[in-house]
Design an enzyme around this catalytic site. Structure first.
Site, PDB file in Angstrom:
ATOM      1  N   ASP A  39       0.874  -1.168   0.000  1.00  0.00           N
ATOM      2  CA  ASP A  39       0.000   0.000   0.000  1.00  0.00           C
ATOM      3  C   ASP A  39       0.922   1.232   0.000  1.00  0.00           C
ATOM      4  O   ASP A  39       2.078   1.146   0.427  1.00  0.00           O
ATOM      5  CB  ASP A  39      -0.860  -0.049   1.267  1.00  0.00           C
ATOM      6  CG  ASP A  39      -1.658   1.203   1.469  1.00  0.00           C
ATOM      7  OD1 ASP A  39      -2.470   1.518   0.604  1.00  0.00           O
ATOM      8  OD2 ASP A  39      -1.454   1.878   2.501  1.00  0.00           O
TER       9      ASP A  39
ATOM     10  N   ASP B 205      -0.117   5.132   0.684  1.00  0.00           N
ATOM     11  CA  ASP B 205      -0.402   6.132   1.724  1.00  0.00           C
ATOM     12  C   ASP B 205      -0.473   5.462   3.101  1.00  0.00           C
ATOM     13  O   ASP B 205      -1.296   4.577   3.323  1.00  0.00           O
ATOM     14  CB  ASP B 205      -1.754   6.786   1.382  1.00  0.00           C
ATOM     15  CG  ASP B 205      -2.277   7.670   2.479  1.00  0.00           C
ATOM     16  OD1 ASP B 205      -1.619   8.677   2.771  1.00  0.00           O
ATOM     17  OD2 ASP B 205      -3.346   7.365   3.038  1.00  0.00           O
TER      18      ASP B 205
ATOM     19  N   GLY C 172      -7.243   4.250   2.884  1.00  0.00           N
ATOM     20  CA  GLY C 172      -7.463   3.238   1.852  1.00  0.00           C
ATOM     21  C   GLY C 172      -8.771   3.401   1.088  1.00  0.00           C
ATOM     22  O   GLY C 172      -9.025   2.701   0.121  1.00  0.00           O
TER      23      GLY C 172
ATOM     24  N   ARG D   1     -11.515   8.652  -2.886  1.00  0.00           N
ATOM     25  CA  ARG D   1     -11.812  10.074  -2.650  1.00  0.00           C
ATOM     26  C   ARG D   1     -13.330  10.283  -2.490  1.00  0.00           C
ATOM     27  O   ARG D   1     -13.777  10.948  -1.563  1.00  0.00           O
ATOM     28  CB  ARG D   1     -11.293  10.882  -3.841  1.00  0.00           C
ATOM     29  CG  ARG D   1     -11.147  12.359  -3.573  1.00  0.00           C
ATOM     30  CD  ARG D   1     -10.590  13.041  -4.822  1.00  0.00           C
ATOM     31  NE  ARG D   1      -9.391  12.389  -5.340  1.00  0.00           N
ATOM     32  CZ  ARG D   1      -8.951  12.494  -6.582  1.00  0.00           C
ATOM     33  NH1 ARG D   1      -9.594  13.248  -7.450  1.00  0.00           N
ATOM     34  NH2 ARG D   1      -7.855  11.864  -6.973  1.00  0.00           N
TER      35      ARG D   1
ATOM     36  N   ASN E 294      -3.377   9.609  -7.404  1.00  0.00           N
ATOM     37  CA  ASN E 294      -2.156  10.427  -7.414  1.00  0.00           C
ATOM     38  C   ASN E 294      -0.910   9.585  -7.145  1.00  0.00           C
ATOM     39  O   ASN E 294       0.179  10.142  -6.947  1.00  0.00           O
ATOM     40  CB  ASN E 294      -2.255  11.524  -6.344  1.00  0.00           C
ATOM     41  CG  ASN E 294      -3.356  12.526  -6.664  1.00  0.00           C
ATOM     42  OD1 ASN E 294      -3.301  13.185  -7.693  1.00  0.00           O
ATOM     43  ND2 ASN E 294      -4.362  12.619  -5.808  1.00  0.00           N
TER      44      ASN E 294
ATOM     45  N   ASP F 172      -1.991  -0.506   5.895  1.00  0.00           N
ATOM     46  CA  ASP F 172      -2.230   0.228   7.149  1.00  0.00           C
ATOM     47  C   ASP F 172      -3.718   0.442   7.400  1.00  0.00           C
ATOM     48  O   ASP F 172      -4.076   1.088   8.394  1.00  0.00           O
ATOM     49  CB  ASP F 172      -1.547   1.607   7.115  1.00  0.00           C
ATOM     50  CG  ASP F 172      -2.272   2.568   6.183  1.00  0.00           C
ATOM     51  OD1 ASP F 172      -2.590   2.160   5.047  1.00  0.00           O
ATOM     52  OD2 ASP F 172      -2.527   3.714   6.593  1.00  0.00           O
TER      53      ASP F 172
HETATM   54  P1  B16 Z   1      -6.674  10.082  -4.114  1.00  0.00           P
HETATM   55  P2  B16 Z   1      -3.727   4.070  -0.248  1.00  0.00           P
HETATM   56  C1  B16 Z   1      -5.607   5.992  -0.369  1.00  0.00           C
HETATM   57  O1  B16 Z   1      -4.293   5.559  -0.590  1.00  0.00           O
HETATM   58  C2  B16 Z   1      -5.659   6.881   0.866  1.00  0.00           C
HETATM   59  O2  B16 Z   1      -5.323   6.136   2.041  1.00  0.00           O
HETATM   60  C3  B16 Z   1      -7.052   7.440   1.039  1.00  0.00           C
HETATM   61  O3  B16 Z   1      -7.091   8.297   2.170  1.00  0.00           O
HETATM   62  C4  B16 Z   1      -7.417   8.220  -0.247  1.00  0.00           C
HETATM   63  O4  B16 Z   1      -8.736   8.734  -0.145  1.00  0.00           O
HETATM   64  C5  B16 Z   1      -7.301   7.277  -1.446  1.00  0.00           C
HETATM   65  O5  B16 Z   1      -5.979   6.753  -1.519  1.00  0.00           O
HETATM   66  C6  B16 Z   1      -7.609   7.997  -2.753  1.00  0.00           C
HETATM   67  O6  B16 Z   1      -6.605   8.962  -2.967  1.00  0.00           O
HETATM   68  O7  B16 Z   1      -7.661  11.107  -3.678  1.00  0.00           O
HETATM   69  O8  B16 Z   1      -5.243  10.605  -4.169  1.00  0.00           O
HETATM   70  O9  B16 Z   1      -7.071   9.399  -5.397  1.00  0.00           O
HETATM   71  O10 B16 Z   1      -3.682   3.987   1.256  1.00  0.00           O
HETATM   72  O11 B16 Z   1      -4.663   3.057  -0.881  1.00  0.00           O
HETATM   73  O12 B16 Z   1      -2.354   4.097  -0.867  1.00  0.00           O
HETATM   74 MG    MG Z   2      -2.909   3.161   3.137  1.00  0.00          MG
END
Ligand code: B16
Ligand code: MG
Length: 214
Positions: free
Chosen positions: A10, A12, A47, A50, A119, A171
């Site tokens: 993962d 973030d 995880g 958005r 992102n 996480d």
């Molecule tokens: P984005 P991961 C997730 O990343 C984040 O934990 C989560 O808080 C976020 O809303 C999601 O990505 C979408 O992100 O807005 O940048 O497309 O933990 O799966 O790496």
């Molecule tokens: Mg994560």
């Protein structure tokens, strides 16, 4: 577990602490809507996509919002978040994380990212992490976000491995559920360590090295 061939990380909250930047960006949107938003609330967004994150925040006591307004709010949050991401550099990656990735590769394991984020590629480029991975599966190549297993199933496919040949490092409860549903053994970090479907509880990313011995 015997003989894993790949590890799916993962992004973030595991490889890098962009979770703090998500918190700052969502806090600004919540404040504007008059919704109290705490770090504990932010943990529920780990995880989660958005759009689903916005629904969770609005359910904390926000006004009625149309689908069009939701799309605008999600775009605004992303614009704030991307401005914050502009400050990221290789120095934001814990050296122990970088060394863990290098050691896993020395052991012959194939490495992928499995992130809900759209992102992810920008973050990997800005931090110089992209070259540490053989494949990236992220919010851009899935139609269903965690807890659906799609993002990890695609990562395994990109590595040309079966789920049972890979391990996931997560996480988030949503990520552990996704890994379990997809047939992947998984390491749980932080809050995710308490999830009943975690295969191994770990305190830090480098602990995977003890479990994935040569
Ligand atoms: P984005 P991961 C997730 O990343 C984040 O934990 C989560 O808080 C976020 O809303 C999601 O990505 C979408 O992100 O807005 O940048 O497309 O933990 O799966 O790496
Ligand atoms: Mg994560």
């Amino acid at each position: 577990m015997s003989d894993p061939r790949g590890v799916i990380f993962d992004l973030d909250g595991v490889l890098i602490h962009t979770d703090e930047l998500h918190f700052h960006a969502w806090s600004q949107i919540a404040k504007r809507l008059g919704i109290p938003f705490t770090r504990e609330d932010n943990d529920r967004l780990r995880g989660v996509s958005r759009e689903d994150s916005l629904d969770i925040i609005l359910a904390l006591g926000g006004p009625e919002v149309s689908a069009t307004e939701k799309a605008v709010l999600a775009d605004e949050k992303n614009a704030i978040y991307r401005r914050l991401l502009g400050q990221l550099s290789p120095a934001d990656v814990d050296p122990a994380v970088r060394e863990t990735l290098a050691e896993l590769r020395r052991r012959g394991l194939r490495l992928a990212v499995g992130s809900s984020s759209k992102n992810a590629k920008m973050i990997l480029e800005r931090t110089g992490l992209r070259e540490s991975f053989d494949a990236v599966s992220d919010g851009e190549n899935v139609t269903r976000s965690k807890p659906d297993p799609e993002v990890f199933l695609m990562a395994a496919q990109f590595l040309a491995l079966q789920p049972a040949q890979c391990v996931v490092v997560e996480d988030a409860g949503a990520g552990i559920a996704a890994a379990h549903d997809g047939g992947f053994p998984c390491f749980g970090l932080g809050d995710a360590a308490q999830h009943p479907d975690v295969t191994w509880r770990i305190d830090k990313v480098e602990d995977v090295l003890e479990h994935l011995a040569v």
